[in-house]
Design an enzyme around this catalytic site. Sequence first.
Site, PDB file in Angstrom:
ATOM      1  CG  ASP A  53     -14.337   3.275   7.528  1.00 33.16           C
ATOM      2  OD1 ASP A  53     -15.568   3.487   7.495  1.00 33.16           O
ATOM      3  OD2 ASP A  53     -13.593   3.457   6.550  1.00 33.16           O
ATOM      4  CE  LYS A  65      -3.899   2.029   2.546  1.00 30.51           C
ATOM      5  NZ  LYS A  65      -4.835   1.817   3.676  1.00 30.51           N
TER       6      LYS A  65
END
Length: 249
Positions: free
Chosen positions: A97, A1
């Site tokens: 989240d 990432k």
Amino acid sequence: KLLPRDLAAKDPSYVRMFLREARTAARIRHTNVIGIFEAGEERGQYFLVMEYAPNGSVFERMALHGGKLPHAEAARIMLGAARGLSAAGKLNIIHRDIKPENLMFGADDQVKVADLGLAKRLPEGAQGSIAASLKLDQITHANPSTIVGTPAYMAPETAMDPAKVDLRADLYSLGCTAYHMLTGRVPFEGRQMLETIIKQVQQHAVPVHLLDVAVPESLSKIVQKCMEKNPADRFGSAGELARALEALK
């Protein structure tokens, strides 16, 4: 990432959030949580090296099945996520989240909680607070950029009383995620972000088994309990939720 270079150059807070994700996730070692192996910077490029999840996300799998999943598969996903959140909870970590995009499938199709970029570690013995500080009477004046999380899956206390947000907020979000998996639609949706948040605070979703008779009422009641407006009416922990789901078998 990879953290885009322009974001890193524009605002150091992006770098702090990116590295915080690594530090937070690296604390959790569990088969139902995406592992973080390394974080660093090379010639201005910040990166994370994490466990590979080759079978995509819950969101992608829902899309392949016409927008929703069979109830047995939804229950399995919910159980895996609950076990991962239980491991995080033992370290006082709130994900903040949980949603279909942030639940992934490993090589053996094991469910894995991913993307701890919004996660927060609570002080020992404290409930902590978060940045999404919105009172209902202020909600129409709020700046959406200050909201932490995804409104369609966000616990009401995240908006109403952030000082009291604890690990049970993730259970609410997981309940909303399960609702979406089982019905093909989110429980609350508004034309704008703030309208969705108001619905999260004020409205109660129609129980899943009333929308789809194929869903067992026992599973529907678990989802409904996760989505109780008052955190005290939800499961007391992700571990307690996992045990309720295991009892369905």
